[in-house]
Scaffold this motif. Structure first.
Motif, PDB file in Angstrom:
ATOM      1  N   TRP A 132       6.663  58.884  20.954  1.00 34.98           N
ATOM      2  CA  TRP A 132       5.894  58.304  22.055  1.00 34.98           C
ATOM      3  C   TRP A 132       5.927  56.786  21.916  1.00 34.98           C
ATOM      4  N   HIS A 133       6.585  56.151  22.832  1.00 34.61           N
ATOM      5  CA  HIS A 133       6.661  54.683  22.881  1.00 34.61           C
ATOM      6  C   HIS A 133       6.975  54.094  21.495  1.00 34.61           C
ATOM      7  N   PRO A 134       8.076  54.515  20.900  1.00 33.16           N
ATOM      8  CA  PRO A 134       8.374  54.059  19.529  1.00 33.16           C
ATOM      9  C   PRO A 134       8.657  52.560  19.463  1.00 33.16           C
ATOM     10  N   ILE A 135       8.402  51.980  18.304  1.00 30.30           N
ATOM     11  CA  ILE A 135       8.767  50.583  18.042  1.00 30.30           C
ATOM     12  C   ILE A 135      10.235  50.596  17.619  1.00 30.30           C
ATOM     13  N   ILE A 136      11.063  49.906  18.354  1.00 29.79           N
ATOM     14  CA  ILE A 136      12.493  49.897  18.031  1.00 29.79           C
ATOM     15  C   ILE A 136      12.790  48.830  16.975  1.00 29.79           C
ATOM     16  N   GLU A 137      12.236  47.642  17.176  1.00 38.87           N
ATOM     17  CA  GLU A 137      12.478  46.552  16.216  1.00 38.87           C
ATOM     18  C   GLU A 137      11.159  46.089  15.598  1.00 38.87           C
ATOM     19  N   GLY A 138      11.149  46.036  14.280  1.00 40.92           N
ATOM     20  CA  GLY A 138       9.909  45.734  13.564  1.00 40.92           C
ATOM     21  C   GLY A 138       9.419  44.306  13.709  1.00 40.92           C
ATOM     22  N   LEU A 139      10.337  43.344  13.653  1.00 38.09           N
ATOM     23  CA  LEU A 139       9.906  41.938  13.623  1.00 38.09           C
ATOM     24  C   LEU A 139       9.178  41.506  14.899  1.00 38.09           C
ATOM     25  N   VAL A 211       9.372  59.359  24.848  1.00 37.22           N
ATOM     26  CA  VAL A 211       8.524  59.125  26.025  1.00 37.22           C
ATOM     27  C   VAL A 211       8.096  57.657  26.033  1.00 37.22           C
ATOM     28  N   GLU A 212       8.528  56.973  27.061  1.00 39.74           N
ATOM     29  CA  GLU A 212       8.061  55.591  27.244  1.00 39.74           C
ATOM     30  C   GLU A 212       6.776  55.642  28.064  1.00 39.74           C
ATOM     31  N   ILE A 213       5.827  54.802  27.700  1.00 40.99           N
ATOM     32  CA  ILE A 213       4.545  54.802  28.407  1.00 40.99           C
ATOM     33  C   ILE A 213       4.418  53.519  29.218  1.00 40.99           C
ATOM     34  N   ALA A 214       4.111  53.692  30.487  1.00 40.37           N
ATOM     35  CA  ALA A 214       3.959  52.519  31.363  1.00 40.37           C
ATOM     36  C   ALA A 214       2.777  52.766  32.286  1.00 40.37           C
ATOM     37  N   PRO A 215       2.031  51.712  32.593  1.00 38.67           N
ATOM     38  CA  PRO A 215       0.833  51.915  33.416  1.00 38.67           C
ATOM     39  C   PRO A 215       1.108  52.050  34.913  1.00 38.67           C
ATOM     40  N   HIS A 216       2.303  51.645  35.352  1.00 37.02           N
ATOM     41  CA  HIS A 216       2.567  51.646  36.799  1.00 37.02           C
ATOM     42  C   HIS A 216       3.594  52.712  37.178  1.00 37.02           C
ATOM     43  N   PRO A 217       3.341  53.443  38.268  1.00 34.46           N
ATOM     44  CA  PRO A 217       4.259  54.511  38.686  1.00 34.46           C
ATOM     45  C   PRO A 217       5.658  53.995  39.037  1.00 34.46           C
ATOM     46  N   ASN A 218       5.763  52.738  39.431  1.00 33.01           N
ATOM     47  CA  ASN A 218       7.085  52.217  39.809  1.00 33.01           C
ATOM     48  C   ASN A 218       7.836  51.577  38.638  1.00 33.01           C
ATOM     49  N   HIS A 238      20.042  66.743  20.721  1.00 38.30           N
ATOM     50  CA  HIS A 238      19.720  66.970  22.135  1.00 38.30           C
ATOM     51  C   HIS A 238      18.549  66.049  22.439  1.00 38.30           C
ATOM     52  N   CYS A 239      18.764  65.069  23.282  1.00 35.24           N
ATOM     53  CA  CYS A 239      17.705  64.065  23.476  1.00 35.24           C
ATOM     54  C   CYS A 239      17.323  63.910  24.943  1.00 35.24           C
ATOM     55  N   ASP A 240      16.021  63.977  25.213  1.00 26.98           N
ATOM     56  CA  ASP A 240      15.487  63.715  26.556  1.00 26.98           C
ATOM     57  C   ASP A 240      14.671  62.432  26.522  1.00 26.98           C
ATOM     58  N   LEU A 241      14.726  61.717  27.626  1.00 31.82           N
ATOM     59  CA  LEU A 241      13.954  60.477  27.733  1.00 31.82           C
ATOM     60  C   LEU A 241      13.120  60.524  29.010  1.00 31.82           C
ATOM     61  N   TYR A 242      11.809  60.307  28.872  1.00 29.66           N
ATOM     62  CA  TYR A 242      10.908  60.387  30.022  1.00 29.66           C
ATOM     63  C   TYR A 242      10.061  59.116  30.112  1.00 29.66           C
ATOM     64  N   LEU A 243       9.515  58.936  31.302  1.00 27.71           N
ATOM     65  CA  LEU A 243       8.541  57.866  31.513  1.00 27.71           C
ATOM     66  C   LEU A 243       7.194  58.535  31.815  1.00 27.71           C
ATOM     67  N   ALA A 244       6.187  58.176  31.067  1.00 28.61           N
ATOM     68  CA  ALA A 244       4.849  58.728  31.332  1.00 28.61           C
ATOM     69  C   ALA A 244       3.958  57.622  31.872  1.00 28.61           C
ATOM     70  N   LEU A 264       1.480  64.020  27.579  1.00 31.10           N
ATOM     71  CA  LEU A 264       1.590  65.395  27.059  1.00 31.10           C
ATOM     72  C   LEU A 264       2.459  66.266  27.965  1.00 31.10           C
ATOM     73  N   ASN A 265       2.313  66.082  29.279  1.00 26.36           N
ATOM     74  CA  ASN A 265       3.158  66.851  30.206  1.00 26.36           C
ATOM     75  C   ASN A 265       4.635  66.588  29.942  1.00 26.36           C
ATOM     76  N   LYS A 266       4.950  65.321  29.721  1.00 23.53           N
ATOM     77  CA  LYS A 266       6.355  64.953  29.511  1.00 23.53           C
ATOM     78  C   LYS A 266       6.860  65.455  28.149  1.00 23.53           C
ATOM     79  N   THR A 267       5.947  65.847  27.291  1.00 25.18           N
ATOM     80  CA  THR A 267       6.327  66.295  25.954  1.00 25.18           C
ATOM     81  C   THR A 267       6.439  67.817  25.879  1.00 25.18           C
ATOM     82  N   GLU A 268       6.047  68.470  26.955  1.00 27.90           N
ATOM     83  CA  GLU A 268       5.944  69.935  26.966  1.00 27.90           C
ATOM     84  C   GLU A 268       7.208  70.628  26.419  1.00 27.90           C
ATOM     85  N   SER A 269       8.381  70.175  26.876  1.00 25.35           N
ATOM     86  CA  SER A 269       9.609  70.874  26.483  1.00 25.35           C
ATOM     87  C   SER A 269       9.905  70.734  24.990  1.00 25.35           C
TER      88      SER A 269
END
Lengths: 273, 312
Positions: A132-139, A211-218, A238-244, A264-269
């Protein structure tokens, strides 16, 4: 109602606190990896409700605190990045021995997701990885976290006495730097600042849900998450990518955030392994 | 620093449809004081407190012989239950009006049942401190003390709507001085022009009335006639003070709640010549913030609670 047990596990001087939410025998077991510092405090309620929701679907869930965090033993300044990874491995071990199950879902948020992904590189029991919204780069993540120290300086002194560069210099001199009441250490800073998830992902070949988390539907999915997905697929996963659509519930909000329903819905599968 | 041993266990209490969860710190037998300390959750930071301060305090107090219990009321932390979609400000308002008192009373009674303690000191920060005082007013006979830190004494609804009328003089002056200092500050003007300034606060500071306010006494509080103040809290304090239960109020100097406490409580019914002068202590922590979030403030407030509890 979900049955649960809370307990401490691990070595005497390294006891970790955990809550086990009981599932049913046919379903897998999940280990939840919380984010870092005050983000873990802000998201505790969401994590508890994820655990209860998954347990109601029959999944055994282990929610635990890293050493030096939550109700586990240790002081926060003793927390190490390598320690977080080791703690996740120990939590998986504990979850498997408690439930006698060996098909494991590991799910994490923010830096907890990053740590979970590192563990998935080496732990063959993980059948499903949820980021869920992982940190890709630490610095850049740490630099952003240090901004809260600047905000605190503004609130107390009405000016900035120590800028981000100076704060990093102070960390390198071995000083502890406060981030919302949690002290960032040299060891943790140096370990995490080297993290680049895209470069560190090569062995995991099973199911992965980002799952990337964003506050805006667009909002649109970020390029860095698309890159991460492509790496996983290239490696054979096997990788899925969603926007929540959720508020950034690990930050200060005006509402009391209790559930991340879309996340959670986007994580169902990810739960069907 | 105390040597930390792990003698902590999870505690569960079934309350209606919900399970409340807590952590019980059991002291070693050789130093057992047979006194309990119950930590009241402030709301958002669950049973660990701001930056784990409750965990650190509980472990240190347990090492000194106290039985300690930290727990989460319904809808918070690791306990069951939920709230309707809630604004944090409304949640705080509800806590300050007693939302967690019934759960705290239930956990108070449960604590007495599951441990060998005879009485309890109730501890709370911010809204948890309000819960501590309200709870103590229902359990005189078993409460041996109340420790509060940074408690808001205002009525939150009045605070939001009429801050210009109820703002303490010294706080208004502090804000005004801060704004004046920023008149030549380019960054401050940038924040102003990009609407990042707290205009509501700025307006209220500018319109603050400097005229003298009416002085209130304890009877006014007991009648609930003091505008802008949580009268329920004042009444509960008076009740426990009448029973000679010691209360400690701790505030940091960087906490606006301190100014409210001094203007509305300390200079009125808690004045040093009044009837409650022996019922409370007041400690100020230099440079302490509202939540005692910063490490230096945490160390100081830790020392205060360890010193204060030595009397028990």
């Amino acid at each position: 109602m979900t049955a649960r047990k809370s307990f401490f596990f691990g070595e005497n001087d390294h006891k970790l606190f955990a809550i086990h939410f009981q599932g049913t025998p046919q379903k897998p077991v999940a280990v939840l990896c919380q984010p870092y510092g005050d983000e873990a405090v802000k998201t505790r309620r969401v994590f508890l409700n994820i655990a209860k929701e998954w347990a109601s679907k029959g999944i055994d869930v282990l929610l635990f605190d890293y050493f030096g965090t939550g109700n586990s033993l240790g002081e926060f300044e003793e927390l190490r990045w390598s320690g977080m990874i080791e703690d996740i491995r120990n939590a998986i071990e504990k979850a498997c021995s408690l439930t006698k199950k060996h098909n494991v879902i590991v799910a994490g948020l923010r830096l907890g997701a990053t740590a979970a992904a590192i563990v998935a590189e080496i732990d063959k029991r993980i059948e499903s990885l949820v980021l869920w919204h992982p940190i890709i780069e630490g610095l850049p993540y740490l630099q952003k976290a240090l901004r809260s120290n600047i905000a605190t300086q503004m609130a107390i002194h009405q000016k900035v006495n120590t800028n981000i560069t100076q704060l990093i210099n102070n960390i390198q001199k071995g000083m502890l730097v406060d981030i919302n009441g949690f002290e960032l250490t040299k060891n943790f800073f140096n370990e995490v600042s080297k993290v680049n998830l895209v470069n560190m992902t090569s062995h995991y070949k099973k199911k992965c849900t980002i799952v990337e988390i964003a506050p805006h539907p667009n909002a649109k999915i970020s390029l860095e998450y698309k890159d991460l997905k492509n790496i996983y697929i290239k490696n054979g996963a096997h990788c899925d990518l969603y926007l929540a659509i959720e508020k950034n519930f690990w930050t200060d909000l005006k509402i009391y955030y209790q559930k991340a329903s879309d996340m959670l819905n986007k994580t169902e599968s990810a739960l069907w392994i | 620093m105390d040597m930390i041993r792990i003698n902590e266990e999870a505690v569960f209490l079934q309350l209606g449809p919900n399970i409340l969860q807590g952590i019980y710190h059991v002291p070693e037998k050789k130093c057992d004081k047979k006194i309990g300390i119950l930590f009241c959750n402030a709301g958002l930071t669950y049973n660990i407190g701001v930056a784990r301060l409750y965990v650190r305090m509980a472990r240190s107090l347990s090492a000194r012989g106290f039985h300690v219990l930290r727990f989460d009321p319904k809808g918070t932390g690791d306990s069951d239950g939920s709230f309707e979609k809630t604004l944090i400000n409304d949640l705080f308002n509800n806590i300050e009006n007693g939302l967690f008192v019934n759960d705290t009373l239930a956990m108070f009674d449960h604590f007495l049942k599951i441990s060998p303690i005879k009485s309890i000191i109730i501890v709370g920060f911010c809204g948890g401190g309000v819960t501590a005082i309200l709870t103590a007013s229902h359990r005189f006979d078993k409460t041996s003390g109340v420790f509060t830190a940074g408690i808001p004494i205002w009525d939150r609804e009045t605070y939001d709507q009429h801050l210009d009328k109820i703002m303490p003089k010294d706080l208004a002056k502090k804000y005004r001085d801060t704004y004046l200092k920023k008149i030549l500050d380019v960054e401050a003007w940038k924040r102003f022009l990009t609407a990042k300034t707290d205009f509501k606060l700025l307006f209220k500071v500018l319109t603050f009335r400097t005229g003298s306010k009416k002085q209130y006494d304890s009877k006014d509080f007991l009648r609930g006639e003091v505008p802008g103040v949580n009268n329920k809290l004042a009444v509960s304090f008076c009740r426990i003070a009448d029973k000679r239960i010691p209360v400690l109020f701790v505030y940091g100097t960087n906490d606006k709640a301190q100014s409210f406490f001094e203007e509305y409580f300390l200079s009125t019914f808690l004045n040093p010549k009044g009837p409650y002068k022996d019922s409370y202590q007041y400690e100020i922590i230099e440079n302490g913030d509202h939540n005692f979030c910063l490490p230096d403030a945490q160390d100081k407030v830790m020392k205060v609670i360890l010193d204060w509890t030595q009397r028990f």
